[in-house]
Design an enzyme around this catalytic site. Structure first.
Site, PDB file in Angstrom:
ATOM      1  N   ARG A  93      18.906  39.681  27.717  1.00  0.00           N
ATOM      2  CA  ARG A  93      18.119  40.424  26.735  1.00  0.00           C
ATOM      3  C   ARG A  93      18.878  40.701  25.437  1.00  0.00           C
ATOM      4  NH1 ARG A  93      16.570  44.797  31.219  1.00  0.00           N
ATOM      5  NH2 ARG A  93      18.389  43.804  32.177  1.00  0.00           N
ATOM      6  N   ASN A 152      54.409  32.692  -4.087  1.00  0.00           N
ATOM      7  CA  ASN A 152      55.183  32.664  -2.835  1.00  0.00           C
ATOM      8  C   ASN A 152      54.981  31.383  -2.038  1.00  0.00           C
ATOM      9  OD1 ASN A 152      52.512  33.341  -2.291  1.00  0.00           O
ATOM     10  ND2 ASN A 152      53.033  34.507  -0.455  1.00  0.00           N
TER      11      ASN A 152
END
Ligand code: UD1
Ligand code: MG
Length: 448
Positions: A8, A384
């Protein structure tokens, strides 16, 4: 019992893995079970067994053992899957449903007491519901004595009028239970082996079956659909916020529009604006102000931290008296030390920002270690990533990084140095120097 898919829910995910207040349903049930200090816990798993086992382990560690129910042939079959482990255990067995997450340990203790005091072989926890649709009904005889449980789908129209329902939580004498389970037949609408049939079988065989009627219906409501899940979420959320206000001294500008995990801790005099989410085991010290649209996940904030509008803070640490945002993003172990400020449109990843240091506008600071009392000019970026690897940037204390500086990592800027606006710093900068240009070169040494 946690093996079912939960048809359900209309989901690929097993129902018990759906989250309530940031914790999977099965986590709630296991936590409550643990609070009863049981000798051991068995969890019947089936759908997404590995994931369910992981959720169980993260909540109760090795106190629980998972038992696989290969095919989901009903709740009776689920319990029978643990026959080998339990059959000869003389002890009392408490059966809980993985989809009834709000049950309290106190209620379970009362059920166990009732079971022991009445010397029952089976005691069923029941409640009365305004709307019992979907639940198994408790059928009693003319004298009010328990007769049997009938599932909604199998019930006659009269039986459907019964408002007393089976919570799906029971206390059993283990040996009697396993003896009765052998007699359960799948003779019902769903063709399943119902655990609920055990009660009638036990009664027929001359055993004692009792019902413990509990007064708080919401506590034992099962979750079968997403609509019910959302109702529970709302209920839990309201309870969490209410107790933070009443017991914790936290101000909510609009309590109906704040989302605070039940695991989070908020200190006194925090002020939470509308549309704030605080998730996971986040901890906020006293006097923090969290403005609208902020999300804080699994992070630690000290005292008097201000988080301005629409900031996202994940897995990070912010010490006292810092200010963040608006529109800031802190992630992967970003760490702001006392009185640091990270302002508008600044992203900080896996970096340490020193005491009193400021990065006010439009920056990316990743894999960086920045000392105290440094100023990071608008538009500064730590470059970086070289396409393959990440590299670190070190900026020491009392540095002034000029606007639009590119720091090409790996690189270090020495203490008290200054970079000119638009510099592209590709080499280490010695302390007390002024660098500028593309690439940046030392223009002069600064007086100490
Ligand atoms: C069950 C009860 C019903 C009760 C309701 C309360 C039965 C037959 N019915 O119905 O009387 O009112 O709970 O919430 O027991 N499960 C397994 N293996 C299976 C089937 C289910 O482990 O083969 C687990 C499910 O994952 C779930 C729990 O058992 O956690 C209950 O199953 P569910 O299908 O939700 O039962 P209900 O129809 O709600
Ligand atoms: Mg159910």
């Amino acid at each position: 019992m946690a093996a079912g898919l939960g048809t359900r829910m209309k989901s690929k995910r097993a129902k018990v893995l759906h989250e309530l207040g940031g914790l999977p349903l099965i986590g709630h049930v296991c936590r409550t079970a643990k609070a009863l200090d049981p000798k051991t816990i068995f969890v019947i798993v089936g759908h997404q067994a590995d994931e369910v086992a992981k959720a169980v382990e993260s909540e109760v560690g090795d106190l629980a053992t998972c038992v696989l129910q290969k095919e989901q042939r009903g709740t009776g079959d689920a319990v029978a899957a643990a026959r080998k482990q339990l059959e000869n255990s003389p002890s009392l067995l408490l059966v809980l449903s993985g989809d009834v997450p709000l049950i309290r340990a106190e209620t379970l203790r009362k059920l166990v007491d009732e079971h022991r005091n009445s010397r029952n072989d089976c005691t069923i926890l029941s409640v009365r519901l305004e709307n019992p649709t979907g639940y198994g009904r408790i059928i009693r005889d003319g004298t009010g004595a328990f007769q049997r449980i009938v599932e909604h789908k199998d019930a006659t129209p009269e039986e459907r009028h019964v408002r007393e329902i089976n919570s799906g939580i029971y206390c059993f004498d283990t040996r009697q239970l396993f003896a009765a389970l052998k007699k359960v037949e799948p003779a019902n609408q769903q063709g399943e082996y119902y655990l609920t049939d055990v009660a009638e079988i036990l009664l027929r065989d001359g055993n004692r079956v009792g019902v413990y009627l509990h007064s708080d219906a919401r506590e034992v409501s099962g979750i079968n659909t997403r609509a019910e899940l959302a109702e529970f979420e709302n209920l839990l959320r309201r309870n969490t916020i209410r107790s933070l206000m009443i017991e914790g001294g936290v101000t909510f500008i609009d309590p109906s529009h704040a989302y605070i995990s039940a695991e989070a801790q908020l200190g006194r005099d925090c002020i939470i604006y509308p549309d704030v989410s605080i998730e996971g085991k986040s901890v906020l010290g006293e006097g923090c102000v969290i403005r609208s649209g902020a999300r804080i996940t699994s992070s630690h904030l000290g005292n008097n931290v201000t988080v301005n509008d629409h900031s996202l803070i994940v897995d990070s640490e912010i010490e006292s008296n810092c200010s963040v945002g608006p529109f800031a993003h802190l992630r992967m172990n970003a760490r702001l030390e006392e009185k640091a400020t990270v302002g508008n449109f600044v992203e900080v990843k896996k970096s340490r920002i020193g005491r009193g240091t400021k990065a006010m506008h439009l920056s990316y600071l990743g894999d960086a270690t920045i000392g105290d009392d440094t100023n990071i000019g608008a538009g500064t970026i730590t470059c970086n990533y070289d396409g393959k690897h990440k590299h670190e940037t070190f900026i020491e204390e009392n540095v002034k990084i000029g606007s639009d500086t590119m720091l090409v990592a790996p690189v270090r800027v020495g203490a008290r140095s200054v970079t000119g606006a638009g510099s592209v710093v590709t080499k280490d900068v010695p302390p007390d120097s002024l660098v500028a240009g593309v690439p940046a070169t030392v223009k002069k040494t600064l007086k100490k």
